[in-house]
Design an enzyme around this catalytic site. Structure first.
Site, PDB file in Angstrom:
ATOM      1  N   ARG A 157       0.853  -1.193   0.000  1.00  0.00           N
ATOM      2  CA  ARG A 157       0.000   0.000   0.000  1.00  0.00           C
ATOM      3  C   ARG A 157       0.888   1.242   0.000  1.00  0.00           C
ATOM      4  O   ARG A 157       1.768   1.364   0.844  1.00  0.00           O
ATOM      5  CB  ARG A 157      -0.908   0.002   1.239  1.00  0.00           C
ATOM      6  CG  ARG A 157      -1.683   1.283   1.412  1.00  0.00           C
ATOM      7  CD  ARG A 157      -2.641   1.267   2.607  1.00  0.00           C
ATOM      8  NE  ARG A 157      -3.272   2.581   2.703  1.00  0.00           N
ATOM      9  CZ  ARG A 157      -3.179   3.393   3.752  1.00  0.00           C
ATOM     10  NH1 ARG A 157      -2.514   3.038   4.840  1.00  0.00           N
ATOM     11  NH2 ARG A 157      -3.749   4.573   3.736  1.00  0.00           N
ATOM     12  N   HIS A 204      -2.931  11.010   1.011  1.00  0.00           N
ATOM     13  CA  HIS A 204      -2.317  10.798   2.331  1.00  0.00           C
ATOM     14  C   HIS A 204      -1.665  12.121   2.746  1.00  0.00           C
ATOM     15  O   HIS A 204      -0.457  12.205   2.909  1.00  0.00           O
ATOM     16  CB  HIS A 204      -1.324   9.632   2.270  1.00  0.00           C
ATOM     17  CG  HIS A 204      -0.992   9.021   3.602  1.00  0.00           C
ATOM     18  ND1 HIS A 204      -1.094   7.668   3.860  1.00  0.00           N
ATOM     19  CD2 HIS A 204      -0.542   9.569   4.751  1.00  0.00           C
ATOM     20  CE1 HIS A 204      -0.714   7.424   5.103  1.00  0.00           C
ATOM     21  NE2 HIS A 204      -0.362   8.562   5.669  1.00  0.00           N
ATOM     22  N   ASN A 232      -7.090   1.954   9.999  1.00  0.00           N
ATOM     23  CA  ASN A 232      -5.759   2.112  10.598  1.00  0.00           C
ATOM     24  C   ASN A 232      -5.944   2.054  12.098  1.00  0.00           C
ATOM     25  O   ASN A 232      -6.765   2.802  12.649  1.00  0.00           O
ATOM     26  CB  ASN A 232      -5.132   3.470  10.265  1.00  0.00           C
ATOM     27  CG  ASN A 232      -4.692   3.573   8.824  1.00  0.00           C
ATOM     28  OD1 ASN A 232      -4.835   2.627   8.052  1.00  0.00           O
ATOM     29  ND2 ASN A 232      -4.154   4.724   8.457  1.00  0.00           N
ATOM     30  N   TYR A 277      -3.727   1.439  15.947  1.00  0.00           N
ATOM     31  CA  TYR A 277      -2.420   1.260  16.572  1.00  0.00           C
ATOM     32  C   TYR A 277      -2.495   0.830  18.025  1.00  0.00           C
ATOM     33  O   TYR A 277      -1.630   0.122  18.512  1.00  0.00           O
ATOM     34  CB  TYR A 277      -1.620   2.571  16.461  1.00  0.00           C
ATOM     35  CG  TYR A 277      -1.093   2.796  15.061  1.00  0.00           C
ATOM     36  CD1 TYR A 277       0.173   2.368  14.701  1.00  0.00           C
ATOM     37  CD2 TYR A 277      -1.889   3.378  14.079  1.00  0.00           C
ATOM     38  CE1 TYR A 277       0.655   2.536  13.404  1.00  0.00           C
ATOM     39  CE2 TYR A 277      -1.416   3.546  12.785  1.00  0.00           C
ATOM     40  CZ  TYR A 277      -0.148   3.127  12.455  1.00  0.00           C
ATOM     41  OH  TYR A 277       0.330   3.279  11.176  1.00  0.00           O
ATOM     42  N   GLU A 313      -3.301  -0.100   8.112  1.00  0.00           N
ATOM     43  CA  GLU A 313      -2.075   0.226   8.873  1.00  0.00           C
ATOM     44  C   GLU A 313      -2.174  -0.328  10.276  1.00  0.00           C
ATOM     45  O   GLU A 313      -3.224  -0.248  10.911  1.00  0.00           O
ATOM     46  CB  GLU A 313      -1.869   1.743   9.013  1.00  0.00           C
ATOM     47  CG  GLU A 313      -1.329   2.441   7.809  1.00  0.00           C
ATOM     48  CD  GLU A 313      -1.184   3.947   8.026  1.00  0.00           C
ATOM     49  OE1 GLU A 313      -0.928   4.380   9.173  1.00  0.00           O
ATOM     50  OE2 GLU A 313      -1.334   4.672   7.034  1.00  0.00           O
TER      51      GLU A 313
HETATM   52  S1  NCW Z   1       1.008  10.256  12.871  1.00  0.00           S
HETATM   53  C1  NCW Z   1      -0.105   9.128  12.567  1.00  0.00           C
HETATM   54  N1  NCW Z   1       0.257   8.023  11.846  1.00  0.00           N
HETATM   55  C2  NCW Z   1       1.571   7.590  11.633  1.00  0.00           C
HETATM   56  C3  NCW Z   1       1.981   8.056  10.241  1.00  0.00           C
HETATM   57  O1  NCW Z   1       3.276   7.701   9.919  1.00  0.00           O
HETATM   58  C4  NCW Z   1       1.048   7.552   9.144  1.00  0.00           C
HETATM   59  O2  NCW Z   1       1.254   8.268   7.968  1.00  0.00           O
HETATM   60  C5  NCW Z   1      -0.387   7.718   9.597  1.00  0.00           C
HETATM   61  O3  NCW Z   1      -1.268   7.106   8.686  1.00  0.00           O
HETATM   62  C6  NCW Z   1       1.401   6.160  11.767  1.00  0.00           C
HETATM   63  O4  NCW Z   1       0.029   5.981  11.290  1.00  0.00           O
HETATM   64  C7  NCW Z   1      -0.572   7.232  11.040  1.00  0.00           C
HETATM   65  N2  NCW Z   1      -1.323   9.242  13.041  1.00  0.00           N
HETATM   66  C8  NCW Z   1      -1.735  10.252  13.923  1.00  0.00           C
HETATM   67  C9  NCW Z   1      -1.354   9.841  15.317  1.00  0.00           C
HETATM   68  C10 NCW Z   1      -1.910  10.698  16.371  1.00  0.00           C
HETATM   69  C11 NCW Z   1      -0.883  11.601  16.969  1.00  0.00           C
HETATM   70  C12 NCW Z   1      -1.471  12.313  18.127  1.00  0.00           C
HETATM   71  C13 NCW Z   1      -0.883  13.685  18.290  1.00  0.00           C
HETATM   72  C14 NCW Z   1      -1.651  14.446  19.319  1.00  0.00           C
HETATM   73  C15 NCW Z   1      -1.456  15.925  19.250  1.00  0.00           C
END
Ligand code: NCW
Length: 461
Positions: A75, A121, A297, A299, A363
């Site tokens: 992806r 993205h 996605n 985590y 993800e």
């Molecule tokens: S940062 C984020 N992510 C990471 C990124 O590398 C990817 O492109 C995204 O699709 C891993 O997966 C996603 N997501 C947002 C995370 C929340 C961060 C919280 C910050 C609070 C102020």
């Protein structure tokens, strides 16, 4: 041994701005992330995606490496401003951009790797942001996004059968327009709901176009990827149970309920009130049912209670500490992530029971604490990441084989260490270590782990 069905697809994911680099090469126009990174103080280490993992130049080697990992699918996202440098529907299409992605896709297919392509993205062409306010301008952005999607369906649709319109609209709305920590860096409590509306409309109109003009002819599927951490109530008191549902509503329901049920969740309506943008009947007709699958996605799991500092914008008190004082799981390098597989299983069940669509986990991954300060030799032995993937893969297997949740695919985040947005290069999510000084790639133990796990846990055809 319990196994996933033989047609289960698995692989790794990336995103254009996080890996490509070469921001001024091949006719690419600037995106809002180039502009955001250029502002002092926005990126933790002062870096940008200018070089990233240099994948615009090293893509052939990357495909070779993917092949050694035994993946069935990959992806990645297309950079809108590489394809239409100024972004708009009357702006020229960049044939070099098309040729770049065409070659990548063909190389993947030649190696038996199925492309899953994300249209957006997060790297909006900067020209559209400057010209009319980008995602804030409904009339313009919806038409420009649909035009961009059309160019992509025309250019790649004969060979791409899996399309994802948006990646994590939550991050775009909240981090980009409410907290100001992602591009374009706005801080507002009304703009996120305007952008919420416009992102969904753009998605829905692109899906409508695909279904009307391409789906049958090209034989593909199209959907959206939403992100959600499972919300575990701190205990089973009614307030905490209500808070957990509210957490899901604000993270996921704000998009998913519209797309799959045609309405905002009740808690969102109550709390956001007239800041919500209403949909006309015609708009809702396009939005409702506009996804062929549920792209997820995910985590982590958050332990949730009411309260917190920003409840009027839907934020709750979240953490990882359980009532007995213990932690949910292993802490990652980023503060928002701990390992907790059971929450993943519950989330998959919740999505299937609520939305009734096959699920692709687009993800899932882990950033090992202090990995950036380790030597390469140490970093490639990423035991905490293996523990994470083991936990989550087993949770998914149980959801599929015991709970009968139709999960069709799984993508680990990420194929490579890469530009981790506002964290710069300090946070590494890759199953491949990237030495940024040389751009040499070093497979981590987790890449080998997942190859073995999926080989053992997918039925023979
Ligand atoms: S940062 C984020 N992510 C990471 C990124 O590398 C990817 O492109 C995204 O699709 C891993 O997966 C996603 N997501 C947002 C995370 C929340 C961060 C919280 C910050 C609070 C102020």
């Amino acid at each position: 041994m319990a196994q996933l069905p033989s047609d289960f697809v698995w692989g790794f994911a990336t995103a254009s701005y996080q890996i490509e680099g070469s921001v001024a090469a091949g006719g690419r126009g600037p995106s809002i992330w180039d502009a955001f990174c250029a502002q002092p103080g926005k990126i933790r280490d002062g870096s940008s995606g200018e070089v990233a993992t240099d994948s615009y130049r090293l893509w052939r080697e990357d495909v070779e490496l993917l092949k050694t990992y035994g993946v069935k699918a990959y992806r990645f996202s297309l950079s809108w401003s590489r394809i239409i440098p100024l972004g708009g529907r009357t702006d020229p299409v960049n044939s070099e951009g098309i040729a770049f992605y065409r070659a990548l896709i063909e190389e993947l297919l030649k190696n038996g790797i199925e492309p899953f392509v994300t249209l957006y993205h997060w790297d909006l062409p900067q020209a559209l942001h400057e010209r009319y306010g980008g995602w804030l301008n409904k009339e313009e952005i919806v038409q420009d996004y649909v035009n961009y999607a059309k160019v992509c369906f025309e250019a790649f649709g004969d060979v791409v059968k899996n399309w994802i319109t948006h990646n994590e609209p939550w991050a775009v709305t909240i981090l980009g327009y409410e907290k100001g920590v992602f591009a374009p860096g706005h801080i507002s409590n009304t703009e996120p709901w305007i952008v919420n509306h416009n992102l969904i409309l753009a998605h829905a109109h692109a899906v409508k176009l695909y279904r009307e003009q391409y789906k049958e002819k090209q034989g593909g599927q199209i959907g959206i990827t939403l992100d959600c951490h499972w919300q575990l109530p701190y205990d089973d008191s009614p307030e905490n149970l209500e808070a957990a549902q509210r957490g899901i509503d604000f993270k996921l329901g704000r998009f998913a309920d519209l797309i799959y049920k045609g309405t905002y969740p009740e808690s969102v309506k109550r709390i956001i009130g007239d800041r919500l943008v209403e949909y006309t009947t015609e708009e809702l007709a396009v939005v409702l049912g506009s996804s062929d699958f549920f792209g997820l996605n995910t985590y982590t799991t958050q332990v949730v209670q009411p309260g917190g500092t920003d409840e009027s914008n839907g934020f709750l008190k979240t953490g990882f500490t359980l009532p007995d004082g213990s932690q949910l799981g292993t802490q990652a390098h980023v503060p928002w992530l701990q390992t907790y597989g059971p929450g993943f299983r519950t989330l998959l069940n919740y999505l299937w029971n609520t939305y009734k669509l096959p699920i692709y986990v687009t993800e899932n991954g882990f950033a090992v604490k202090n990995e950036n300060s380790l030597s390469i030799e140490e970093a490639i032995h990423d035991a905490d990441r293996i523990e994470y993937f083991h936990n989550y893969a087993n949770a998914m297997l149980q959801a599929v084989t015991e709970d009968k949740v139709p999960v069709k695919g799984y993508f680990g985040w990420s194929f490579l260490d890469n530009f981790e947005w506002a964290d710069g290069y300090q946070t590494r999510f890759g199953v491949t270590y990237v030495d940024y000084a040389t751009q040499k790639r070093y497979p981590k133990d987790s890449a080998r782990f997942l190859k073995k796990w999926f080989t053992e846990h997918i039925e023979a055809p």
